[in-house]
Design an enzyme around this catalytic site. Sequence first.
Site, short mmCIF file in Angstrom:
data_model
loop_
_atom_site.label_atom_id
_atom_site.label_comp_id
_atom_site.label_asym_id
_atom_site.label_seq_id
_atom_site.Cartn_x
_atom_site.Cartn_y
_atom_site.Cartn_z
N ASP A 287 37.38 24.10 32.69
CA ASP A 287 37.75 22.89 32.94
C ASP A 287 36.40 21.88 33.45
OD1 ASP A 287 40.38 23.48 32.60
OD2 ASP A 287 40.78 22.16 34.64
N LYS B 112 29.97 38.14 39.10
CA LYS B 112 29.88 37.90 40.18
C LYS B 112 29.62 39.38 40.73
CE LYS B 112 29.92 35.52 44.34
NZ LYS B 112 28.87 34.55 44.49
N ASP C 217 29.23 31.13 40.37
CA ASP C 217 28.92 30.06 41.15
C ASP C 217 27.63 29.34 40.61
OD1 ASP C 217 27.53 32.34 42.03
OD2 ASP C 217 27.68 31.75 44.15
N TYR D 158 44.93 37.63 35.84
CA TYR D 158 46.27 37.27 35.28
C TYR D 158 47.18 38.44 34.86
CZ TYR D 158 44.45 32.45 34.59
OH TYR D 158 44.02 31.30 34.72
N ASP E 32 38.74 30.47 33.18
CA ASP E 32 39.87 29.48 33.29
C ASP E 32 38.79 28.34 34.15
OD1 ASP E 32 42.37 28.04 33.75
OD2 ASP E 32 42.29 28.57 35.79
C1 IPM Z 1 44.57 27.28 30.68
C2 IPM Z 1 45.43 26.85 31.71
C3 IPM Z 1 46.51 28.17 32.01
C4 IPM Z 1 45.73 29.06 32.34
C5 IPM Z 1 47.66 27.68 32.73
C6 IPM Z 1 48.54 26.65 32.26
C7 IPM Z 1 48.65 29.20 33.14
O1 IPM Z 1 45.10 26.41 33.06
O2 IPM Z 1 44.87 27.63 29.71
O3 IPM Z 1 43.36 27.05 31.14
O4 IPM Z 1 45.43 29.23 33.69
O5 IPM Z 1 45.25 30.00 31.53
MN MN Z 2 43.01 26.24 32.88
#
Ligand code: IPM
Ligand code: MN
Length: 362
Positions: free
Chosen positions: A260, A198, A232, A139, A256
Amino acid sequence: MATTHRIAVIPGDGTGPEVTREALKVLGHAADLGGFKLDCQEFDFGGDRYLRSGETLPDSASEDFRRHFDAILLGAIGHPGVAPGILEKGILLRLRFELDQYINLRPVRLYPGVECPLKDKGPEQIDYVVVRENTGGLYTGTGGFSMKGTPHEVAIQSMVYTRHQVERCLRYAFDYARQYGKKARGIGAENTLALVGKTNVLTYVYDLWERAFHEIGAAEYQDIRRDYYHVDACCMWMVKNPEWFDVLVTGNMFGDIITDLGAITQGGMGIAAGGNINPEGVSMFEPIGGSAPKYTGQGVINPLAAICAGAMMLQTLGEVDAGNRIEEAVKTVTGTKLKSLAAGRMGYSTSEVGDLVCEAMG
Ligand code: IPM
Ligand code: MN
């Protein structure tokens, strides 16, 4: 005199303002019950402001937040009329970097009554926290093109970590595991911190993480059990055996991605909240989900993620009881009221869900 916490509120884009309104309603009620005050000031940063003025974030914003506020509550960033990346980088990532919010704390907790896509898993099995490093790695934007536009174009994007960044993140994670791990919460035999990396391929960056992890752990945190997962395989276990996890710590990009996956196992974007934390500075709390433009203005979006982000904000500000009270109320609402966490299928409107949480708080 009652303590006053100064909160900068960025409702943002899409459904952000709707969910933020409910979070503020619940926070206000928590403050009344808890005997403290919240002094909230709204900022209009987001897509509409950008389209109007060409500015994502004024240069003075971070300094203003640092000087005059104790925390930031963010609704959502992302606008269909603005090219992807501009607002994300210009507002969200910029604030994370400028305010040095080097931890992204993302609990993965399945609440009662919430439908889970994992077979045979319930709230007992899905109950862990991801500590995502939040200012380094891929990032940082380190990289570039050469020979752009030619068939031999080269693109480089580097995963950059300093020992300092790795250490401060690991120490936060070890401390967190000591304070909130499964043993500390009375539901396990040990407090465990697992590094997710990893090391078999990223032999520089995750070698650094792994060495620092074991050195710090052995020297300062002998009471915390140390585990390691390749990222993974970690994804696989998050689906198959989430009960193995307690506190996970990982770099920015892996964090990140796996959060999710974690979010969907806890019921999705309607409930998942995170905190961008600078333990020595100003932190920013947000629902993990985006601005959901297609549901904007209909009163059908689920505000619980924003409400949970508000609860985390209070816990981080030291109003632990008030934060816990909100979390317990959310559990009551998911367990006894909501039909589903999905937008439009909750059985209640956005503002009714905010009211239900307030009611459940007493
Ligand atoms: C998160 C989001 C952000 C990230 C994006 C929107 C830049 O996906 O907060 O997880 O990648 O950190
Ligand atoms: Mn995200």
